[in-house]
Design a protein around this motif. Structure first.
Motif: not given
Lengths: 100, 147
Positions: A12-14, A34-38, A43-46, B84-86
């Motif tokens: 989420x922070x990323x 920035x799009x790559x970071x998102x 990916x990390x959440x997946x 919001x995500x948290x």
């Protein structure tokens, strides 16, 4: 053993940092970064959910996300080159061709 | 990456961040994805970025000073999105601990899943890569752009 919520919070922070960088920086290359970071935070959440549910399908989706990100970076950077050739600038404030 | 004035150094910071994220992927029992992350992201895509910066970057093309309002709005938006995500994930997070050792979380299982269950997706992704390659070449080629 690190609990999965830490990875989720990192994701989420990323994502928030990617959104902030996308809107703060004003040149096209950094906005692509920035799009790559998102995409990487997604990916990390997946991967976090794939681990917490013991399924490998999340890793497959991450694989496809990396593929699409590579394709997007190639086409986007080609577009940046074309824009730079025409406008001699890659700042997105200079791209006001469609402003009414 | 946000605070750096220089695009090249921000790309190098991003390489560092992606390599570290590959390490995090390795922690999450995904060694193959970690390797792909380091190779594709921290290798290939970032080299592409560095090439484009090398072709594009000019010293007089710096960030102007008058961007405070947009930055403030972007900060508010990012912090709001994070909160919001948290909040959205708060109910779910205590339930998801470590679900023990995953049974077939190895590269062989990933490969068989990728080439059996998701074979069509893989083929579509390869066609997408091919189309993106040809599109990038035809976009970046000299002499085809109208004046």
């Amino acid at each position: 053993m690190i609990p999965g919520s830490y990875f989720l919070v990192l994701s989420f922070v990323l994502f928030a940092l990617g959104v902030a960088a996308f809107f703060i920086k004003r040149d096209l290359i950094t906005m692509f970064m920035a799009v790559e970071v998102m995409l990487n935070s997604a990916n990390l959440a997946f991967l976090t959910f794939a681990k917490s549910s013991s399924a490998l399908d999340g890793q497959v989706i991450v694989f496809f996300v990396i593929t699409v990100a590579a394709a997007e970076a190639a086409v986007g950077l080609a577009i940046v080159l074309v824009v730079f050739r025409q406008k001699k600038s890659i700042r997105c404030d200079d791209l006001d061709l469609m402003k009414g | 990456m946000i605070v750096s004035k220089d695009r090249a150094s921000s790309v190098l910071f991003l390489v560092l961040a992606f390599a570290a994220l590959g390490g995090v992927f390795g922690l999450l029992d995904a060694p193959f994805v970690a390797a792909v992350q380091v190779l594709v992201y921290a290798g290939a895509i970032m080299v592409l970025f560095i090439f484009v910066i090398m072709m594009v970057d000019r010293r007089n093309d710096r960030e102007p000073k008058k961007k405070n309002l947009a930055s403030i709005f972007a900060g508010i938006l990012a912090v709001g999105l994070l909160i919001e995500l948290l909040l959205a994930a708060r109910e779910m997070v205590p339930g998801m601990g470590n679900a023990g050792p995953a049974g077939s979380a190895d590269t062989a299982g990933l490969g068989s899943l990728l080439f059996e269950k998701y074979l069509y997706h893989l083929e579509i992704a390869s066609i997408l890569i091919l189309a993106a390659l040809m599109g990038a070449i035809s976009l970046a080629r000299k002499g085809t752009m109208p004046k």
